[in-house]
Scaffold this motif. Structure first.
Motif, PDB file in Angstrom:
ATOM      1  N   ILE A 111      38.336  30.682  52.384  1.00 59.72           N
ATOM      2  CA  ILE A 111      38.036  32.052  51.960  1.00 59.72           C
ATOM      3  C   ILE A 111      37.940  32.029  50.439  1.00 59.72           C
ATOM      4  CG2 ILE A 111      39.006  34.401  51.795  1.00 59.72           C
ATOM      5  CD1 ILE A 111      40.507  33.654  54.488  1.00 59.72           C
TER       6      ILE A 111
ATOM      7  N   GLN B 264      37.289  34.423  46.625  1.00 61.90           N
ATOM      8  CA  GLN B 264      37.411  35.733  45.996  1.00 61.90           C
ATOM      9  C   GLN B 264      36.905  35.647  44.563  1.00 61.90           C
ATOM     10  OE1 GLN B 264      41.450  37.342  45.662  1.00 61.90           O
ATOM     11  NE2 GLN B 264      40.616  39.368  46.064  1.00 61.90           N
TER      12      GLN B 264
ATOM     13  N   LYS C 240      37.004  40.837  42.518  1.00 64.54           N
ATOM     14  CA  LYS C 240      36.268  41.325  43.689  1.00 64.54           C
ATOM     15  C   LYS C 240      37.034  41.069  44.984  1.00 64.54           C
ATOM     16  CE  LYS C 240      31.749  40.980  41.508  1.00 64.54           C
ATOM     17  NZ  LYS C 240      30.338  40.495  41.637  1.00 64.54           N
ATOM     18  N   GLY C 241      36.384  41.333  46.105  1.00 61.87           N
ATOM     19  CA  GLY C 241      37.034  41.225  47.396  1.00 61.87           C
ATOM     20  C   GLY C 241      36.977  39.834  48.003  1.00 61.87           C
ATOM     21  N   LEU C 242      37.467  39.747  49.237  1.00 59.86           N
ATOM     22  CA  LEU C 242      37.580  38.477  49.945  1.00 59.86           C
ATOM     23  C   LEU C 242      36.320  38.186  50.753  1.00 59.86           C
ATOM     24  CD1 LEU C 242      41.175  39.187  51.230  1.00 59.86           C
ATOM     25  CD2 LEU C 242      40.586  37.551  49.436  1.00 59.86           C
TER      26      LEU C 242
END
Lengths: 107, 120
Positions: free
Chosen positions: B37, B39, B43-45
């Motif tokens: 994952i 990021q 900002k977001g994942l």
């Protein structure tokens, strides 16, 4: 692919407030919905899985509800350590996907 | 206590290949996906992809043409390769376990993350 939409994107609240964050999936995902908390400079932490199951060690002021496409994370009485960004995530199908996040700030 | 540790270069040049390794300390539970994952700063994942121990692999369609995930089960390591990187690939990269706990998949363990900057 499943799109996850959170609202609001940010909110201001005071210690002791009840806070509700909403997550909507672009298609039905049953209860395959997880919630995470992320504080600056740290990895996300699992709070809730399967829409409403509290992860071990997470305070009971956190709760989750919903099924299908609409879900809610509630903090019953906001504490100073709860100021953070919260993400929902679907585990119904691949690819996994996250909401864009909700930042909870101090009022 | 399961621990995940990402490692790899913190700086990659544009058009080159980003390569990261995740090492897991406790592999007693076999019912999980190794997951990457990322990021971007502020900002977001974004879910990149995952691999099951049997070798089943899934990728984010938006990155599929550039991503390769592989595993060395003998060393409890999973690898990420992302080719033809640009500045848009600058991010903190996390390794996580997508575990089937109580019958439901969720990311219950995460590495601390490693910042990779794409710059010449």
């Amino acid at each position: 692919d499943i799109q996850m939409t959170q609202s609001p994107s940010s909110l201001s609240a005071s210690v002791g407030d009840r806070v509700t964050i909403t997550c909507r999936a672009s298609q039905t995902i049953s209860i395959y919905l997880n919630w995470y908390q992320q504080k600056p400079g740290t990895a996300p932490k699992l709070l809730i899985y399967a829409a409403s199951s509290l992860q071990s060690g997470v305070p009971s002021r956190f709760s989750g509800s919903g099924s299908g496409t609409d879900f809610t994370l509630t903090i019953s009485s906001l504490q100073p350590e709860d100021f953070a960004t919260y993400y929902c995530q679907q585990s119904y199908i691949m690819p996994r996907s996250f909401g864009q996040g909700t930042k909870v700030e101090i009022k | 206590q399961v621990q995940l540790q990402e490692s790899g270069p913190g700086l990659v040049k544009p058009s080159e290949t980003l390569s990261l390794t995740c090492t897991v300390s406790d592999d007693s539970n076999t019912a999980y996906y190794w997951t990457w994952i990322r990021q971007p700063p502020g900002k977001g994942l974004e879910w990149i992809g995952n691999i099951f121990k049997t070798g089943n692999i899934n990728y984010n369609p938006s990155l599929k043409s550039r991503v390769t995930i592989s595993v060395d089960t003998s060393k409890n390591q999973v690898f990420l390769r992302l080719s033809s990187v640009t500045a848009a690939d600058t991010a903190i990269y996390y390794c996580a376990k997508d575990s089937r706990g109580s019958g439901w998949y969720h990311f219950d363990y995460w590495g601390q993350g490693t910042l990779v900057t794409v710059s010449s």
